[in-house]
Write an enzyme that holds these catalytic residues in place. Structure first.
Site, short mmCIF file in Angstrom:
data_model
loop_
_atom_site.label_atom_id
_atom_site.label_comp_id
_atom_site.label_asym_id
_atom_site.label_seq_id
_atom_site.Cartn_x
_atom_site.Cartn_y
_atom_site.Cartn_z
N LYS A 90 -5.23 35.26 47.40
CA LYS A 90 -6.52 34.51 46.71
C LYS A 90 -7.33 35.38 45.61
O LYS A 90 -7.86 34.82 44.66
CB LYS A 90 -7.33 34.37 48.02
CG LYS A 90 -6.95 33.51 49.10
CD LYS A 90 -7.94 32.50 49.58
CE LYS A 90 -7.39 31.37 50.43
NZ LYS A 90 -6.98 31.61 51.61
N GLU A 112 -17.44 28.55 48.58
CA GLU A 112 -17.06 28.31 50.30
C GLU A 112 -15.86 29.05 50.69
O GLU A 112 -15.30 29.77 50.10
CB GLU A 112 -16.62 26.62 50.33
CG GLU A 112 -15.11 26.66 50.16
CD GLU A 112 -14.43 26.78 48.71
OE1 GLU A 112 -15.16 26.88 47.73
OE2 GLU A 112 -13.29 27.10 48.75
N SER A 378 2.04 34.95 51.89
CA SER A 378 1.00 34.72 51.27
C SER A 378 -0.15 35.70 51.63
O SER A 378 -1.15 36.14 50.99
CB SER A 378 0.16 33.35 51.64
OG SER A 378 0.13 33.04 53.00
C1 LIG Z 1 -6.30 31.08 52.48
C2 LIG Z 1 -4.97 31.10 52.95
C3 LIG Z 1 -3.82 30.31 52.87
C4 LIG Z 1 -4.10 28.83 52.63
O1 LIG Z 1 -4.43 28.58 51.33
P1 LIG Z 1 -3.74 27.80 50.21
O2 LIG Z 1 -4.46 27.36 49.07
O3 LIG Z 1 -2.80 26.69 50.56
O4 LIG Z 1 -2.56 28.95 49.69
C5 LIG Z 1 -2.55 30.78 52.96
N1 LIG Z 1 -2.27 32.14 53.27
C6 LIG Z 1 -3.33 32.83 53.19
C7 LIG Z 1 -2.97 34.34 53.62
C8 LIG Z 1 -4.52 32.72 53.17
O5 LIG Z 1 -5.55 33.49 53.20
#
Ligand SMILES: *Cc1c(COP(=O)(O)O)cnc(C)c1O
Length: 396
Positions: A90, A112, A378
């Site tokens: 993020k 948000e 992610s």
């Molecule tokens: C917020 C988040 C997501 C989901 O958001 P996307 O916009 O679909 O990438 C996925 N993995 C993690 C670790 C997150 O914090």
């Protein structure tokens, strides 16, 4: 050649666009007019890439996961977004958007947040840039994500509890949009995923595209070719997935496999599998697939993972799936949890619950032994430890 890129009106096929109240018209038009020019300017690129390197810790490693590879019978690389500052992808987006806000002369930041990861990433860059920050968060999420709420406060943000609806991400987004309508000229709204009115889906995809830009040269270094056979990512709103596929979208040699949250099962009535269950509609300024009932009322999504718990989906993914370019798999709570513990024991990496929905896709594909797979991890699992501890204690 067929292209999957956004058109000049902000659409991917029939998905996308900007369905906004009249009071926001001017500020959305300003943003549409400014974002590409800013992103392509030398001053932006220089500051953005320097911060990604020295502050975020990029490039994130592309790690060959040997034991995971042995288990699934393919060469699996993990793109380690979990190692970024603040623990997920993020921050790539919030750094880019705050630099854009500064260049547009904005003085105040709003955001948000659901699980709190985007709120923390936004509060972080606001501290860094000395800008006031207001984060809208549903009361339900505030209760279940206490450490992230405390982090945002420590970073100097004002966290405003939202008590409408289910008191989760969708309601927090509504409140943030309401705030934006009251302060359209001085406030910049940092959206956390590839959702919202045009240009946000394209803006966020471009800021996250550093992920696939790095995969290209990292894979070339390791494998002597710059493309994999498969790209795998989880999808909530779709930003880490969009960044992972961005530079490969038109390369049909690369198969795209996405994992969305099936919650307690895709037919259970308790899921967030928007791409498979959603119908065309408008949510938060974009035409896309939406979880809704027959009257068009938005249905409350559910997933064990708060970051995937969203009733819409980025228009880019609605389009790519409709066109058959992406394959979407539903991964339920139990499969995600099994994937968390499997990655931990095989590789010594504790993933975020969201990322475990990408790992869950590995079970769904029949790989050839020489297939090269890049899976984006992610985020890291620190924020989910309370849930993992309950599983270890047999409490769920
Ligand atoms: C917020 C988040 C997501 C989901 O958001 P996307 O916009 O679909 O990438 C996925 N993995 C993690 C670790 C997150 O914090």
């Amino acid at each position: 050649m067929k292209t999957y890129q956004i058109d000049k009106n902000g659409y991917y096929g029939k998905f996308g666009g900007a369905y906004i109240p009249e009071v926001l018209h001017q500020c959305v038009a300003d943003l549409q007019g400014a974002y590409l020019q800013v992103l392509e300017s030398d001053s932006f690129k220089q500051e953005y890439h320097q911060l990604l390197r020295d502050y975020v810790g990029r490039p994130s490693p592309l790690y060959y996961a040997k034991r995971l590879s042995d288990k699934y019978g393919a060469k699996i690389y993990l793109k380690r977004e979990d190692l970024n500052h603040t623990g997920a992808h993020k921050i790539n987006n919030t750094i880019g958007q705050i630099l854009l806000a500064q260049r547009m002369g904005k003085k105040r930041i709003i955001a948000e947040t659901g699980a709190g990861q985007h709120g923390v990433a936004t509060a972080t860059v606001c501290a860094l840039m000395d800008m006031p920050c207001v984060v809208y968060m549903g009361e339900t999420d505030i209760e279940r994500q206490e450490p992230n709420v405390q982090k945002m406060k420590m970073l100097g943000a004002t966290v405003i509890p939202v008590t409408s609806g289910n008191m989760t991400l969708k309601d927090a987004t509504n409140e943030a949009i309401r705030d934006w309508c009251c302060h359209p000229s001085d406030t910049f709204y940092i959206i956390g995923s590839t959702v919202g009115p045009h240009p946000y889906p394209d803006l966020v995809a471009r800021l996250q595209s550093v992920i696939s830009e790095e995969i290209k040269w990292q894979l070339d270094e390791k494998e002597g070719r710059d493309y994999p056979d498969y790209l795998i990512a989880c999808v909530g709103g779709g930003s880490n997935a969009a960044g992972t596929i961005y530079h490969y979208i038109n390369d049909e040699r690369v198969k795209i496999a996405l994992g969305e949250a099936a919650g307690k099962g895709i037919d259970s009535g308790m899921s967030a599998a928007t791409i498979q269950l959603g119908k065309e509609g408008i949510i938060h300024g974009a035409r896309t697939l939406v979880m809704q009932n027959e009257d068009g009322q938005i249905e409350e999504p559910y997933s064990i993972s708060a970051g995937l718990d969203y009733p819409g989906i980025g228009p880019i993914h609605a389009y790519l799936t409709n066109e058959g370019r992406s394959q979407v798999y539903a991964v339920d709570d139990q499969q995600a949890m099994d994937a968390v513990f499997e990655l931990t024991s095989l590789e010594g990496i504790i993933p975020a619950l969201e990322s475990a929905h990408a790992l869950g896709v590995l079970n769904e594909i029949k790989f050839q032994p020489d297939d090269i797979v890049v899976l984006t991890l992610s985020g890291r699992g620190d924020k989910d430890m309370e849930t993992y501890i309950r599983v270890m204690n047999d409490e769920v």
